[in-house]
Scaffold this motif. Structure first.
Motif, PDB file in Angstrom:
ATOM      1  N   VAL A 138      47.728 121.296  14.594  1.00 47.85           N
ATOM      2  CA  VAL A 138      48.417 121.052  13.382  1.00 47.85           C
ATOM      3  C   VAL A 138      47.465 119.896  12.484  1.00 47.85           C
ATOM      4  N   LEU A 139      47.196 118.968  13.379  1.00 50.90           N
ATOM      5  CA  LEU A 139      46.084 117.841  12.759  1.00 50.90           C
ATOM      6  C   LEU A 139      44.952 118.217  12.044  1.00 50.90           C
ATOM      7  N   ALA A 161      47.224 125.798  17.168  1.00 50.56           N
ATOM      8  CA  ALA A 161      48.609 125.601  16.816  1.00 50.56           C
ATOM      9  C   ALA A 161      49.307 126.524  17.515  1.00 50.56           C
ATOM     10  N   ARG A 205      59.610 126.142  16.397  1.00 49.47           N
ATOM     11  CA  ARG A 205      58.621 125.525  16.668  1.00 49.47           C
ATOM     12  C   ARG A 205      58.307 124.636  15.594  1.00 49.47           C
ATOM     13  N   PRO A 206      58.370 123.205  15.760  1.00 47.13           N
ATOM     14  CA  PRO A 206      58.241 122.168  14.651  1.00 47.13           C
ATOM     15  C   PRO A 206      56.620 122.121  14.074  1.00 47.13           C
ATOM     16  N   PRO A 207      55.738 122.285  15.398  1.00 46.64           N
ATOM     17  CA  PRO A 207      54.277 122.314  14.701  1.00 46.64           C
ATOM     18  C   PRO A 207      54.111 123.477  13.879  1.00 46.64           C
ATOM     19  N   GLU A 230      53.196 122.038  23.999  1.00 44.08           N
ATOM     20  CA  GLU A 230      53.349 121.562  22.567  1.00 44.08           C
ATOM     21  C   GLU A 230      52.447 120.576  22.070  1.00 44.08           C
ATOM     22  N   GLY A 231      51.954 119.739  23.072  1.00 37.90           N
ATOM     23  CA  GLY A 231      50.839 118.626  22.582  1.00 37.90           C
ATOM     24  C   GLY A 231      49.565 119.389  21.922  1.00 37.90           C
ATOM     25  N   VAL A 267      55.564 122.802  10.309  1.00 38.24           N
ATOM     26  CA  VAL A 267      54.432 122.162   9.490  1.00 38.24           C
ATOM     27  C   VAL A 267      53.361 122.606   9.043  1.00 38.24           C
ATOM     28  N   ARG A 301      49.923 122.265  20.153  1.00 39.53           N
ATOM     29  CA  ARG A 301      50.019 122.687  19.007  1.00 39.53           C
ATOM     30  C   ARG A 301      49.837 121.739  17.979  1.00 39.53           C
ATOM     31  N   TRP A 302      50.103 120.394  18.509  1.00 45.06           N
ATOM     32  CA  TRP A 302      50.121 119.231  17.545  1.00 45.06           C
ATOM     33  C   TRP A 302      48.581 118.884  17.288  1.00 45.06           C
ATOM     34  N   VAL A 303      47.884 119.165  18.181  1.00 44.98           N
ATOM     35  CA  VAL A 303      46.387 118.933  17.992  1.00 44.98           C
ATOM     36  C   VAL A 303      46.094 119.792  16.856  1.00 44.98           C
TER      37      VAL A 303
END
Length: 219
Positions: A108-109, A168, A35-37, A101-102, A40, A104-106
């Motif tokens: 991460v931010l 995430a 999972r890329p997020p 996945e969206g 990170v 997860r990126w939220v």
């Protein structure tokens, strides 16, 4: 700034244990790193831990401490440990999760923003930043920069960082644990404010009257 080898070892060990528990709860390195997020999140966690080595934050009781508030440290630590384990575990099981996945990126931010906001005041305050509710030698109020608006930016950073971790992993349990962290945090903020009022009197009262405790226009 000279970094204590003992502190560096403890910080590295604690961070690796932190990540190790999350990886284990998620199902192992292969699942976690797929999972890329989450990759990170792992890198940012290591970077934040590394930056902490160059601060002067401490656990000094200083010249005056509210010892009755020490219960907050294990309370926040316990909730944090549950968050580290339960968020990835519930994600792996698909229990009480939301988004894709969206989301997860939220997360991460928010994790990055919260982490920076958490560490920024530690650098600003230097030796005056203690894990205990205490007045340090030569203590003075800081009312400039981010402290011009917020009295507790580091605690806001902790909450945002925790929420980012929960999102995430798309974890409803993680969001709940983050919300529960408000209970000991509010108790700590009240204790700190009482101590600062006793130390600085009208100067602190004037500062408190024109700032927000945690979130502008909300609280």
């Amino acid at each position: 700034m000279k970094v204590s080898l003992r502190l560096a070892f403890f910080s590295i060990a604690a961070t690796l244990a932190y990540l190790g528990l999350a990886v284990w709860a998620f199902g192992g390195w292969t699942a976690f790193m797929s999972r890329p997020p989450l990759l990170v999140i792992a890198v940012v966690t290591l970077l934040l831990a590394g930056s902490a080595l160059f601060t002067e934050g401490n656990l000094s009781s200083g010249v005056r401490e509210d010892r009755g508030n020490r219960w907050v440290i294990p309370a926040i630590g316990g909730l944090g440990l549950l968050l580290v384990v339960l968020a990835p575990w519930t994600d792996r099981l698909g229990w009480w999760t939301f988004g894709g996945e969206g989301m997860r990126w939220v997360g991460v931010l928010l994790f990055i923003v919260g982490g920076v906001l958490r560490m920024w005041p530690v650098f600003v305050l230097g030796k005056r930043f203690s894990g205990l509710v205490a007045i340090q030698p030569g203590h003075r109020l800081v009312t400039t920069g981010i402290y011009r608006t917020l009295r507790n930016p580091s605690y806001l950073g902790l909450l945002v960082n925790s929420l980012g971790w929960a999102l995430a992993f798309r974890s409803g349990v993680g969001v709940l644990l983050t919300a529960l962290t408000l209970i000991p945090l509010i108790a700590r903020m009240r204790s700190e404010e009482a101590l600062l009022k006793a130390e600085f009197g009208e100067e602190y009262e004037a500062y408190r009257s024109r700032t927000w405790r945690l979130l502008p226009w909300v609280y």
